[in-house]
Design a protein around this motif. Sequence first.
Motif, PDB file in Angstrom:
ATOM      1  N   THR A   1      -2.813  -2.138   1.920  1.00 56.19           N
ATOM      2  CA  THR A   1      -3.958  -1.662   2.701  1.00 56.19           C
ATOM      3  C   THR A   1      -3.786  -1.985   4.182  1.00 56.19           C
ATOM      4  O   THR A   1      -4.022  -1.145   5.059  1.00 56.19           O
ATOM      5  CB  THR A   1      -5.253  -2.310   2.168  1.00 56.19           C
ATOM      6  OG1 THR A   1      -5.427  -1.948   0.800  1.00 56.19           O
ATOM      7  CG2 THR A   1      -6.457  -1.832   2.964  1.00 56.19           C
ATOM      8  N   LEU A   2      -3.361  -3.225   4.460  1.00 52.64           N
ATOM      9  CA  LEU A   2      -3.205  -3.641   5.853  1.00 52.64           C
ATOM     10  C   LEU A   2      -2.108  -2.856   6.579  1.00 52.64           C
ATOM     11  O   LEU A   2      -2.215  -2.598   7.781  1.00 52.64           O
ATOM     12  CB  LEU A   2      -2.897  -5.142   5.914  1.00 52.64           C
ATOM     13  CG  LEU A   2      -4.059  -6.089   5.593  1.00 52.64           C
ATOM     14  CD1 LEU A   2      -3.585  -7.533   5.600  1.00 52.64           C
ATOM     15  CD2 LEU A   2      -5.200  -5.907   6.602  1.00 52.64           C
TER      16      LEU A   2
ATOM     17  N   TRP B   1      -8.857  -1.616  11.199  1.00 50.51           N
ATOM     18  CA  TRP B   1      -9.709  -2.596  10.537  1.00 50.51           C
ATOM     19  C   TRP B   1     -10.442  -3.448  11.560  1.00 50.51           C
ATOM     20  O   TRP B   1      -9.877  -3.862  12.558  1.00 50.51           O
ATOM     21  CB  TRP B   1      -8.852  -3.498   9.632  1.00 50.51           C
ATOM     22  CG  TRP B   1      -8.019  -2.731   8.654  1.00 50.51           C
ATOM     23  CD1 TRP B   1      -6.671  -2.529   8.698  1.00 50.51           C
ATOM     24  CD2 TRP B   1      -8.501  -2.046   7.517  1.00 50.51           C
ATOM     25  NE1 TRP B   1      -6.266  -1.763   7.656  1.00 50.51           N
ATOM     26  CE2 TRP B   1      -7.374  -1.444   6.890  1.00 50.51           C
ATOM     27  CE3 TRP B   1      -9.766  -1.855   6.933  1.00 50.51           C
ATOM     28  CZ2 TRP B   1      -7.471  -0.689   5.738  1.00 50.51           C
ATOM     29  CZ3 TRP B   1      -9.865  -1.105   5.783  1.00 50.51           C
ATOM     30  CH2 TRP B   1      -8.734  -0.525   5.191  1.00 50.51           C
TER      31      TRP B   1
ATOM     32  N   VAL C   1     -13.107  -7.748   8.649  1.00 55.25           N
ATOM     33  CA  VAL C   1     -12.474  -7.217   7.430  1.00 55.25           C
ATOM     34  C   VAL C   1     -11.073  -7.790   7.288  1.00 55.25           C
ATOM     35  O   VAL C   1     -10.642  -8.188   6.188  1.00 55.25           O
ATOM     36  CB  VAL C   1     -12.443  -5.674   7.465  1.00 55.25           C
ATOM     37  CG1 VAL C   1     -11.652  -5.134   6.275  1.00 55.25           C
ATOM     38  CG2 VAL C   1     -13.853  -5.118   7.478  1.00 55.25           C
ATOM     39  N   THR C   2     -10.354  -7.841   8.383  1.00 51.83           N
ATOM     40  CA  THR C   2      -8.998  -8.396   8.351  1.00 51.83           C
ATOM     41  C   THR C   2      -9.014  -9.855   7.917  1.00 51.83           C
ATOM     42  O   THR C   2      -8.176 -10.286   7.116  1.00 51.83           O
ATOM     43  CB  THR C   2      -8.348  -8.273   9.740  1.00 51.83           C
ATOM     44  OG1 THR C   2      -8.368  -6.908  10.154  1.00 51.83           O
ATOM     45  CG2 THR C   2      -6.913  -8.777   9.703  1.00 51.83           C
TER      46      THR C   2
END
Length: 248
Positions: A156-157, A164, A168-169
């Motif tokens: 996802t990252l 992001w 969220v990170t």
Amino acid sequence: AIALWEERVKRFIPQASYGLEAIDVQLLHPRLDRTILSILGRVGENLPLVLIPSDLRWPGRHRLEHILALPLSQGQDLVGVIYVFRPASARQFQVRDVHLLEIFAQQAAAAIQSSRLVQEASLERQRLQAMQESFVGIVSHELQTPIAIIKGYASTLRNPDATWRPEVTRRIATTIEDECDRLQSLVTDLLDISRIQAGRVAMTFAQTDIGELVDEAVQAMRVRAPDRRIDLSVAPNLPKVRADGDKL
């Protein structure tokens, strides 16, 4: 004939015989049980030799009226009974017969007890082996969960099309860190199977919030099943329980 005491059925079960007709051995069970038990008294009591009264009639092919029975005992434990029979036409048992049989009874009881200990040790080894295999299987399965979560969040990252927010990170990074800790714990358990074999599994008990545990489990499943909708509903004000949260 030798009959061993079976605690499960509360009776003597013939296990070996020599020079007896099959019907004679069958008559040992349960015909003599009542007579033997009434003379031996309480099961487990260490008692001297016993001469069964000769008025106990024997309806087999041969009239076996002279019956000598001695308890097979180890310490205070009654292992069984050894019987010697003679037909009515033979001479009665003498004191020397009793002494000879008493020596044999002591040796037989020791051999039977040793055999049982060997069997129990074999069963214990099998139990430990099965427990070890089960443990390895469980841990191997559990290793897949944090790996899947870490891989999912890492993918996802690194998505170049997504932007992001910092919070969220941070949340994703915290989750990855938690799953890495979980991996380390699982690997440590896997490498320390000796504790399992010794029956000394370390547990860390504390006041545990079941709602939080369930939430963590659901979060892990959401990552592994992105095409599924997983809803969670936890009753409010759940009391905490004393448990090992990690292992639970």
